[in-house]
Design a protein around this motif. Sequence first.
Motif, PDB file in Angstrom:
ATOM      1  N   ASP A  69       0.817  -1.217   0.000  1.00 22.45           N
ATOM      2  CA  ASP A  69       0.000   0.000   0.000  1.00 22.45           C
ATOM      3  C   ASP A  69       0.849   1.264   0.000  1.00 22.45           C
ATOM      4  N   ALA A  70       2.089   1.152   0.448  1.00 23.72           N
ATOM      5  CA  ALA A  70       2.956   2.336   0.518  1.00 23.72           C
ATOM      6  C   ALA A  70       3.474   2.759  -0.850  1.00 23.72           C
ATOM      7  N   ASN A  71       3.278   1.911  -1.858  1.00 26.42           N
ATOM      8  CA  ASN A  71       3.855   2.170  -3.172  1.00 26.42           C
ATOM      9  C   ASN A  71       2.843   2.663  -4.208  1.00 26.42           C
ATOM     10  N   TRP A  72       1.654   2.996  -3.752  1.00 27.40           N
ATOM     11  CA  TRP A  72       0.624   3.532  -4.634  1.00 27.40           C
ATOM     12  C   TRP A  72      -0.380   4.326  -3.804  1.00 27.40           C
ATOM     13  N   SER A  97      12.501 -10.450  -8.359  1.00 30.52           N
ATOM     14  CA  SER A  97      13.079  -9.343  -7.580  1.00 30.52           C
ATOM     15  C   SER A  97      12.217  -8.085  -7.703  1.00 30.52           C
ATOM     16  N   ALA A  98      11.588  -7.894  -8.858  1.00 29.89           N
ATOM     17  CA  ALA A  98      10.703  -6.741  -9.026  1.00 29.89           C
ATOM     18  C   ALA A  98       9.456  -6.888  -8.164  1.00 29.89           C
ATOM     19  N   VAL A  99       8.878  -8.081  -8.145  1.00 28.04           N
ATOM     20  CA  VAL A  99       7.708  -8.333  -7.297  1.00 28.04           C
ATOM     21  C   VAL A  99       8.057  -8.078  -5.829  1.00 28.04           C
ATOM     22  N   LYS A 100       9.191  -8.594  -5.423  1.00 27.96           N
ATOM     23  CA  LYS A 100       9.632  -8.416  -4.031  1.00 27.96           C
ATOM     24  C   LYS A 100       9.812  -6.933  -3.701  1.00 27.96           C
ATOM     25  N   ALA A 101      10.405  -6.179  -4.619  1.00 26.87           N
ATOM     26  CA  ALA A 101      10.617  -4.743  -4.392  1.00 26.87           C
ATOM     27  C   ALA A 101       9.292  -4.016  -4.270  1.00 26.87           C
ATOM     28  N   PHE A 102       8.330  -4.347  -5.134  1.00 24.63           N
ATOM     29  CA  PHE A 102       7.045  -3.650  -5.131  1.00 24.63           C
ATOM     30  C   PHE A 102       6.193  -4.026  -3.923  1.00 24.63           C
ATOM     31  N   LYS A 108       8.924   2.412  -2.050  1.00 21.62           N
ATOM     32  CA  LYS A 108       8.257   3.677  -2.429  1.00 21.62           C
ATOM     33  C   LYS A 108       8.016   3.798  -3.926  1.00 21.62           C
ATOM     34  N   ALA A 109       7.929   2.668  -4.620  1.00 16.70           N
ATOM     35  CA  ALA A 109       7.644   2.705  -6.056  1.00 16.70           C
ATOM     36  C   ALA A 109       7.094   1.351  -6.495  1.00 16.70           C
ATOM     37  N   ALA A 110       6.251   1.368  -7.518  1.00 14.53           N
ATOM     38  CA  ALA A 110       5.712   0.148  -8.109  1.00 14.53           C
ATOM     39  C   ALA A 110       4.964   0.520  -9.378  1.00 14.53           C
ATOM     40  N   ASP A 118       8.723 -14.758 -20.331  1.00 14.43           N
ATOM     41  CA  ASP A 118       7.940 -15.800 -21.004  1.00 14.43           C
ATOM     42  C   ASP A 118       6.536 -15.325 -21.375  1.00 14.43           C
ATOM     43  N   GLY A 119       6.231 -14.041 -21.111  1.00 14.71           N
ATOM     44  CA  GLY A 119       4.934 -13.479 -21.467  1.00 14.71           C
ATOM     45  C   GLY A 119       3.911 -13.464 -20.341  1.00 14.71           C
ATOM     46  N   HIS A 120       4.235 -14.043 -19.199  1.00 14.77           N
ATOM     47  CA  HIS A 120       3.327 -14.002 -18.048  1.00 14.77           C
ATOM     48  C   HIS A 120       3.153 -12.556 -17.574  1.00 14.77           C
ATOM     49  N   VAL A 121       1.919 -12.191 -17.235  1.00 12.70           N
ATOM     50  CA  VAL A 121       1.615 -10.824 -16.786  1.00 12.70           C
ATOM     51  C   VAL A 121       1.091 -10.858 -15.355  1.00 12.70           C
ATOM     52  N   ALA A 122       1.708 -10.069 -14.489  1.00 16.75           N
ATOM     53  CA  ALA A 122       1.224  -9.893 -13.119  1.00 16.75           C
ATOM     54  C   ALA A 122       0.696  -8.471 -12.971  1.00 16.75           C
ATOM     55  N   GLN A 123      -0.476  -8.343 -12.350  1.00 20.83           N
ATOM     56  CA  GLN A 123      -0.991  -7.019 -12.000  1.00 20.83           C
ATOM     57  C   GLN A 123      -0.819  -6.825 -10.512  1.00 20.83           C
ATOM     58  N   MET A 124      -0.178  -5.707 -10.119  1.00 25.25           N
ATOM     59  CA  MET A 124       0.122  -5.463  -8.719  1.00 25.25           C
ATOM     60  C   MET A 124      -0.645  -4.272  -8.152  1.00 25.25           C
TER      61      MET A 124
END
Length: 221
Positions: A69-72, A97-102, A108-110, A118-124
């Motif tokens: 919640d702190a990143n948006w 590593s990007a998921v972990k950072a966000f 403070k960013a995401a 491989d084309g997999h899409v995650a929505q955060m």
Amino acid sequence: MGQRKAPKDGDRKVGRRALLIGGAAAAAGSAVLARDELARLWWRTPGVEKPRKEGEVDYVGARWVAASDANWRRADRPDDFGIDMVIVHVTQGSFDSAVKAFQDPGHKAATHYIVRQDGHVAQMIRELDVAYHAGNRDYNERSVGIEHEGFVDRPQDLTDEMYEASARLTARICARYGIPVDREHIIGHVEVPGTDHTDPGPHWDWDKYMRLVREARTTRA
């Protein structure tokens, strides 16, 4: 001679009718504008927000993985802030590593989305909400951010699967908000005013990407 004279006020009657019709149309148009403006004002009212479901995604091909919640910032876009831009990023690291950072509140960013090689899409982050991704408040409020797994100095990281999946995602975002499919509205992080980032980097193939977005938009249409 032989022609019938039109009634003296014939033109005036037509004029009145035209005015009445025009006035009604103008009133109807004003009513629509007023309704739309009231809707926008409604979503700006403190404590009022659009219905939400936990884990819901905006893009059918995505898997939900929540960012901290702190990143948006919670919002009700596009009613409180119009969306007219997609911003392309590269993670400078792995997908994990990007998921972990966000998910780290200290980061403070995401971005709204991450696309794996491989084309997999995650929505955060929901598109409704303002993600802290561009390093510029105005651009954050008006854009959807998409990260891509890899490093800017490694062209081999930018796979066909990733380009194609990202292009389909961007095409759907553009269709949803009426965003023109051009380089004024689909930009790289490096193009955001005031940023010190260089992504997506010199190896990002803009010609290929934009072609794929246009093809995906046409196919969906």
